[in-house]
Design an enzyme around this catalytic site. Structure first.
Site, short mmCIF file in Angstrom:
data_model
loop_
_atom_site.label_atom_id
_atom_site.label_comp_id
_atom_site.label_asym_id
_atom_site.label_seq_id
_atom_site.Cartn_x
_atom_site.Cartn_y
_atom_site.Cartn_z
N ASP A 452 0.88 -1.21 -0.09
CA ASP A 452 0.09 0.16 0.18
C ASP A 452 0.81 1.04 -0.01
OD1 ASP A 452 -1.81 -2.05 0.42
OD2 ASP A 452 -3.02 -0.89 1.68
N GLU A 522 -4.84 -4.81 -7.05
CA GLU A 522 -5.84 -5.61 -6.29
C GLU A 522 -7.03 -4.89 -6.27
OE1 GLU A 522 -3.34 -5.08 -2.51
OE2 GLU A 522 -5.12 -4.06 -1.79
#
Ligand SMILES: *[C@@H]1O[C@H](CO)[C@@H](O)[C@H](O)[C@H]1NC(C)=O
Ligand SMILES: *[C@@H]1O[C@H](CO)[C@@H](O)[C@H](O)[C@H]1NC(C)=O
Ligand SMILES: *[C@@H]1O[C@H](CO)[C@@H](O)[C@H](O)[C@H]1NC(C)=O
Ligand SMILES: *[C@@H]1O[C@H](CO)[C@@H](O)[C@H](O)[C@H]1NC(C)=O
Ligand SMILES: *[C@@H]1O[C@H](CO)[C@@H](O)[C@H](O)[C@H]1NC(C)=O
Ligand SMILES: *[C@@H]1O[C@H](CO)[C@@H](O)[C@H](O)[C@H]1NC(C)=O
Ligand SMILES: *[C@@H]1O[C@H](CO)[C@@H](O)[C@H](O)[C@H]1NC(C)=O
Ligand SMILES: *[C@@H]1O[C@H](CO)[C@@H](O)[C@H](O)[C@H]1NC(C)=O
Ligand SMILES: CC(=O)N[C@H]1CO[C@H](CO)[C@@H](O)[C@@H]1O
Length: 871
Positions: A452, A522
């Protein structure tokens, strides 16, 4: 204890584990106990005579929970049922656990060495041998911290005791393998000796694992130079000379190499030897070609005596990446644009590794038409990469988010805990170790040094120099997102903008957030609802009821209770609005499979359609491939390996040659993912109303081109409700390459401005409620066994209508007649099919050998019945 079992744990006093230089052996098993149950000191316990006969017996690798399951302290069937995982008191995992083993060794002759080799112990460990501490948790840290320790001075002749004290794991404070919001945490947080520990015997000079580089760059080459790199270390005090020699082997024969070495006392150096491989056999991802592998064997000899040996397999292929003008990443493999069609891999919740299960998972990957799996910080056992090499599945590896791994100044991922100097050391050891393990594997596509968030500059420098040190031949990507990047690596080119929860099919044809442009690292509509046979294994009846009666209920088998994805609210609201309120559990599950099928098909189709767009869709990772435990969402097949709606939607959407309807532009697109299919194609476009009446039919002849998509027709009007059938045929062979059925209505209206990190809300839903009131129809079915052999059986099913009304979304199941269970793994060419008037649909199913079987048909408007049986 059973004598046979006992003998497994008592090594024969005669056979030394690693008798000669060059030998390496895995410590075959351990005794396991909580430190709370142990009173003796660790130095006493690590003496060969200590009595640990009452401890648990475990295999060569396994977390504490895996060990306790293996010893029936817990029962998996039970733990996976309802919320029983919660009944485990985590306090017993807040103290260290001890792994102890005894192996037969002999002190080596002068000048030779015995090493203890670790590949990571979670979260950190103290190591003892025969009463002496040989390493402490200050250095043996992290689940990927691989180290080798020279234990020569402590070796005794005969039984030697090895003891590992594994410290508890807090995902925020320690380098473990966390699950973020995927599922409840295993009670031990993955603590323990989860990877093998080895003993290695070397002569004066030792050899590290081999690395391989080639100069193959994707253009046809008559000859490729293969460089084998070996780190050699002189473990003695004086100078030494010797030879590194070996051979590169393939079906074409063996090409020898050798290189003299000369090392000062204590010196380490890298030997690089090159061989020319003529007419190289190129390794391809599945679908594009074969997966030929080469082997390298090498040894180092001193005065003609072997001091150490190593070997590895590798493939000749080339991977590159580039950023577009818009900063989107794209990959090439062997010079051709490689559009990533992938999904996120989950290890087992207790990190148990069953190679056969993983092989089945990768076979499903290929069966669906995916070409990549993403390991988000769940770097696996070495066998996974071997399987991926042999099967042609690309692997996008990298570090994980949301915990210790991303404890940077600019985020709160690790609950605010930042890295200290020791953490940078652990990160370096982890990167060196994983890079060394992954380096020769042709299946590895890239390493993402962040997920992230991007690593800070200090960590980036450590990671990149470790990767360079290990001759990393693949792209290095700064993260899986766009939030920021280290200047040394630049932008990742990947977007992580959601969705993770339900969005309608036309979302993917938009121009914002996760829609089909660039590279989505994702994302998905969150679907993956298991069928009832799987649900019954882990949901008590009140949870089964909640599924359809309480649309906003929190469910233990969704994401963690503190996450956004603990309920199915967004999904259920859409299901009710679009398909009508569920009237029963089976009605709910039927509608859920329709929703799941639509969702995965649309995502993969849109990324295929847009691969040739002005801002091309370069890759997508569906979130996720599979689950760590029995789960209700974020998967393409369930934990028990049952494929359902999400699987078959993906499988249709991913077809190599395919024909797709874009619900936004109303265009029909021809898709081609292949590199060598070229020729004439005919597409038939049929519009059919809800009663089965044909509204229009159109035939388009066209030529297909490799690795492209192109629009070939446009629907002029879209009905309020009806079907669209697209059939792609090769006119020369008359074969159907793709048959794709859509149910149409006015499309869902998205409120893009109200998007958040996990979804984009819908203000007006599509209306498919009419599909629940299609008249019931009868299908004429034939079921024939086509082939039965040792390797399995193939059964053909044909479905033919008997009425004008379409038979909608018909599910076929293959049951074992003895157990009445669905057989897995199971490979249907197609499933959840819709059959129109005057049509015969043929599908086949393949399974491993079985004694007696039956095929059951079930659907919204066909009666459930057994349509064929056999032996
Ligand atoms: C676990 O429990 C289930 C039923 O509760 C039982 O059928 C199964 O045999 C048990 N498994 C083991 C390994 O003991
Ligand atoms: C597991 O990690 C979580 C998250 O950091 C932590 O809250 C929990 O206490 C840990 N469990 C154990 C048994 O240490
Ligand atoms: C690959 O290498 C060959 C031989 O060195 C060279 O001619 C060719 O231009 C290279 N191709 C690419 C794409 O770099
Ligand atoms: C060492 O390598 C050479 C060259 O490949 C080979 O001939 C020899 O058999 C190897 N020795 C051992 C003990 O593996
Ligand atoms: C290759 O090395 C491994 C140990 O790293 C060993 O187990 C295996 O037997 C070796 N294979 C061959 C063919 O020598
Ligand atoms: C694949 O498509 C690209 C354009 O995106 C083209 O340049 C390339 O030649 C094609 N590859 C093959 C093998 O046809
Ligand atoms: C896909 O491209 C390949 C390679 O040129 C070609 O053989 C095949 O016919 C094409 N298929 C479609 C549907 O375009
Ligand atoms: C959905 O369509 C059905 C007919 O198929 C109709 O009866 C119903 O009113 C529609 N619902 C909405 C909300 O428009
Ligand atoms: C097997 C069968 O009954 N097929 C029928 C399918 O539907 C058409 C009418 O639409 C009939 O003509 C076929 O006989």
């Amino acid at each position: 204890m059973h004598p046979l079992l006992l003998s497994l744990f008592l090594p024969s006093a005669l056979a030394a584990l690693v008798p000669s230089p060059g030998d390496t052996a895995i410590i075959p098993g351990w005794h396991l106990q909580s430190s709370l149950q142990v009173t003796a000191s660790l130095s006493k316990l690590s003496q060969p005579n200590a009595d640990t006969s009452s401890w648990h017996r475990v295999g060569s690798r396994g977390t504490v929970m895996a060990g306790l399951l293996q010893n029936s302290i817990y029962n998996e069937t039970d733990l996976f049922y309802g919320d029983r995982l919660n009944s485990i008191d985590p306090s017993r995992f807040q103290s260290p656990w001890i792994y102890r083993s005894e192996v037969t060794l002999h002190p080596p002759p002068r000048g030779e060495h015995i090493l203890l080799v670790t590949h990571g112990v979670t979260s950190r460990a103290d190591l003892f041998l025969n009463g002496a501490q040989i390493a402490s948790s200050a250095s043996q840290q992290g689940c990927y911290g691989g180290h080798s320790y020279d234990i020569t001075p402590h070796i005794r002749s005969g039984l030697n005791a090895i003891l590992v004290q594994a410290y508890p794991t807090d995902y925020m404070a320690d380098f473990g393998q966390g699950f973020a919001d995927w599922n409840p945490y295993p009670p031990d947080n993955g603590t323990g000796v989860w990877r093998n520990v080895e003993i290695k015997h070397t002569g004066m000079v030792s050899l590290a694992p081999l690395r391989v580089l080639t100069d193959y760059n994707g253009t046809d080459m008559e000859q490729v130079t293969v460089s084998v790199r070996a780190d050699v270390t002189n473990r003695g005090n004086g100078p030494v000379t010797g030879v590194v020699q070996g051979a590169v082997q393939s079906e074409d024969g063996s090409i020898p190499f050798s290189s003299p070495i000369s090392l000062r006392g204590g010196e380490s150096t890298t030997v690089s030897v090159s061989v020319a491989v003529k007419n190289p056999r190129i390794w391809w991802p599945a679908g594009w070609g074969l997966q030929p592998l080469y082997t390298v064997h090498a040894n180092v000899t001193i005065q003609d005596q072997v001091a150490d040996r190593a070997n590895t397999t590798f493939g000749i292929r080339s991977v590159t990446s580039a950023l577009s003008r818009e900063s989107d990443i794209s990959f090439t493999v062997n010079g051709s644009p490689f559009r990533v069609r992938g999904a996120g891999y989950a290890p087992d919740i207790f990190l148990r590794f069953d190679a056969e299960r993983v092989r089945n998972i990768l076979q499903y990957v290929l069966d669906m038409g995916l070409n990549t799996i993403r390991l988000e910080g769940k770097l696996e056992q070495p066998e996974l990469y071997d399987l991926a090499d042999r099967m042609g599945v690309m692997v996008m590896a990298g570090w994980e988010c949301c915990d210790k791994w991303e404890g940077w100044e600019y985020n709160d991922e690790a609950g605010g805990i930042k890295w200290d100097d020791a953490d940078y050391k652990t990160a370096e050891a982890s990167m060196l170790h994983e890079a060394e393990q992954l380096q020769p594997h042709p299946s590895v596509l890239a390493f993402l040094v962040g997920s992230d968030y991007w690593p800070n500059d200090r960590a980036t420098a450590i990671y990149t120099s470790a990767l360079r040190r290990m001759d990393w031949p693949n792209p290095i990507v700064s993260s899986a997102a766009q939030r920021g990047y280290p200047s040394k690596l630049g932008p990742s080119g990947m977007k992580m903008l959601g969705p993770y929860d339900w969005v309608p099919p036309n979302y993917w044809y938009g121009s914002q957030r996760g829609a089909a442009f660039g590279f989505g690292s994702e994302q998905g509509a969150g679907v993956g609802t298991p069928e009832l046979s799987s649900l019954r294994r882990f949901l008590p009846s009140q949870d089964l009821d909640a599924l359809w009666k309480r649309p906003d209920a929190g469910l233990f088998h969704m994401s963690r209770s503190d996450s956004q994805f603990y309920t199915r609210s967004i999904y259920n609201a859409a299901l009710t609005a679009r398909y009508g309120a569920p009237s029963s559990l089976s009605d709910y599950l039927w509608k859920a499979q329709i929703m799941d099928y639509e969702a995965t098909r649309a995502e993969f189709e849109a990324f295929a359609v847009r691969q040739s767009a002005p801002r091309p869709a370069t890759g997508v990772i569906y979130w996720m491939l599979n689950s760590a435990w029995p789960n209700l969402h974020w998967q393409l097949f369930d934990y028990y390996l049952h494929p359902a709606g999400a699987y078959f939607g993906a499988k249709v959407g991913l077809r190599m040659e395919h024909v797709v309807y874009d619900p936004e532009s109303h265009e029909v697109h021809l898709i081609n993912h292949s590199l060598d299919q070229r020729g004439k194609r005919v597409v038939t476009i049929d519009r059919i109303d809800q009663q089965g009446q044909q509204i229009s039919t159109e035939e388009v002849s066209t030529d297909t081109l490799p690795n492209t998509s192109k629009p070939i027709a446009r629907l002029k009007t879209v009905p309020e409700m009806g079907f669209l059938r697209l059939i792609l045929q090769d006119p020369d062979t008359k074969t159907t390459l793709s048959r794709n059925v859509y149910w149409l209505s006015a499309t869902d209206k998205l409120d893009w401005g109200k998007s958040n990190w996990y979804t984009t809300p819908v203000t007006e839903y599509a209306n498919f409620t009419g599909l629940s009131s299609l008249g019931s129809v009868e299908l004429v079915t034939t079921v024939t066994m086509q082939e039965k052999s040792k390797s399995g059986l193939t059964i053909e099913v044909t479905l033919e209508n008997r009425s004008r009304t379409p038979a909608f979304f018909v599910h076929l199941m293959l049951l074992d007649s003895v157990t009445q269970d669905e057989v897995v793994p199971v490979y249907w060419t197609d499933n959840y099919v819709t059959v129109f008037a005057e049509e015969r649909v043929r599908v086949t199913v393949q399974v491993a050998e079985m004694s007696a079987w039956k095929v059951v048909m079930v659907g919204g408007n066909v009666k459930r019945r057994v349509i064929g049986e056999g032996k």
